[in-house]
Design a protein around this motif. Sequence first.
Motif, mmCIF file in Angstrom:
data_model
loop_
_atom_site.group_PDB
_atom_site.id
_atom_site.type_symbol
_atom_site.label_atom_id
_atom_site.label_comp_id
_atom_site.label_asym_id
_atom_site.label_seq_id
_atom_site.Cartn_x
_atom_site.Cartn_y
_atom_site.Cartn_z
ATOM 1 N N GLY A 78 0.818 -1.207 0.000
ATOM 2 C CA GLY A 78 0.000 0.000 0.000
ATOM 3 C C GLY A 78 0.855 1.262 0.000
ATOM 4 O O GLY A 78 2.038 1.242 -0.338
ATOM 5 N N ILE A 79 0.249 2.362 0.388
ATOM 6 C CA ILE A 79 0.927 3.666 0.364
ATOM 7 C C ILE A 79 2.158 3.675 1.267
ATOM 8 O O ILE A 79 3.185 4.237 0.923
ATOM 9 C CB ILE A 79 -0.047 4.818 0.713
ATOM 10 N N ALA A 82 5.092 1.935 -0.437
ATOM 11 C CA ALA A 82 5.757 2.806 -1.418
ATOM 12 C C ALA A 82 6.645 3.829 -0.715
ATOM 13 O O ALA A 82 7.778 4.080 -1.145
ATOM 14 C CB ALA A 82 4.713 3.507 -2.281
ATOM 15 N N VAL A 83 6.164 4.406 0.372
ATOM 16 C CA VAL A 83 6.948 5.391 1.124
ATOM 17 C C VAL A 83 8.191 4.730 1.712
ATOM 18 O O VAL A 83 9.299 5.272 1.632
ATOM 19 C CB VAL A 83 6.088 6.045 2.228
ATOM 20 N N PRO A 136 -3.604 11.235 -1.046
ATOM 21 C CA PRO A 136 -3.697 9.795 -1.305
ATOM 22 C C PRO A 136 -4.259 8.957 -0.158
ATOM 23 O O PRO A 136 -4.637 7.814 -0.376
ATOM 24 C CB PRO A 136 -2.248 9.400 -1.586
ATOM 25 N N LEU A 137 -4.317 9.471 1.058
ATOM 26 C CA LEU A 137 -4.742 8.639 2.176
ATOM 27 C C LEU A 137 -6.178 8.858 2.621
ATOM 28 O O LEU A 137 -6.733 8.038 3.337
ATOM 29 C CB LEU A 137 -3.832 8.877 3.391
ATOM 30 N N HIS A 141 -10.252 11.921 -0.738
ATOM 31 C CA HIS A 141 -9.080 12.470 -1.432
ATOM 32 C C HIS A 141 -8.847 13.951 -1.113
ATOM 33 O O HIS A 141 -8.162 14.639 -1.862
ATOM 34 C CB HIS A 141 -9.153 12.242 -2.950
ATOM 35 N N LEU A 175 -7.456 3.356 4.362
ATOM 36 C CA LEU A 175 -6.305 2.616 3.886
ATOM 37 C C LEU A 175 -6.766 1.238 3.430
ATOM 38 O O LEU A 175 -7.569 0.595 4.104
ATOM 39 C CB LEU A 175 -5.262 2.443 4.992
ATOM 40 N N ASN A 177 -5.239 -2.315 1.018
ATOM 41 C CA ASN A 177 -4.206 -2.950 0.224
ATOM 42 C C ASN A 177 -4.849 -4.132 -0.480
ATOM 43 O O ASN A 177 -5.222 -5.090 0.147
ATOM 44 C CB ASN A 177 -3.041 -3.404 1.083
#
Length: 178
Positions: A78-79, A82-83, A136-137, A141, A175, A177
């Motif tokens: 998930g985000i 990526a971070v 994005p979270l 939006h 959130l 995934n």
Amino acid sequence: MEPPDDDVCTASLAWHIEDGQYGDVDLSGLHAAMLVRTEEGVMFAPDTAWNVVVVVDDAADDDQRAALEDIYLGRAGGIFGAVADVHVERSEVVTAPFEFERDGTEFSVVVGDVVSVAGVGKHGFNEELGTVSPHPLTADHEMNTGKSTTATVAYDDEYAWDVSENNAFFGDFALANG
């Protein structure tokens, strides 16, 4: 994007999980926080390294703690995955008790003796609550803009700051995934 003052960027983020699960682990009612510090550069520039402390709710049992660690350290993808892949150079996890309150656009969170944040939403032109979009979270939006009345972190020398009376942001997060 401009570099931050003194070329050091800090952030404290906190989440209250109203309803959630990771696999078959129920996370509803728990909390997590993240402290982020960069030594130089703009926080979201691709080459900027982050040092991170994830603070997990001390009310979590072992399975819940492991799930929250997987999510916020990016191991669940998930985000945050990526971070973590792009930015996180060093991380650690600690536990603490959480106190969380939100009433409309007023909010506060206290994380043990580590984090204390309180703020209120700020209205802009046309008396509408300010927003940042796209974000994005958040579920819609949009992130709401606000101002902190208190925003202090005191974990150790590296994670110690007072940015009270500055910008604050809040929103309803979603959130997922997969």
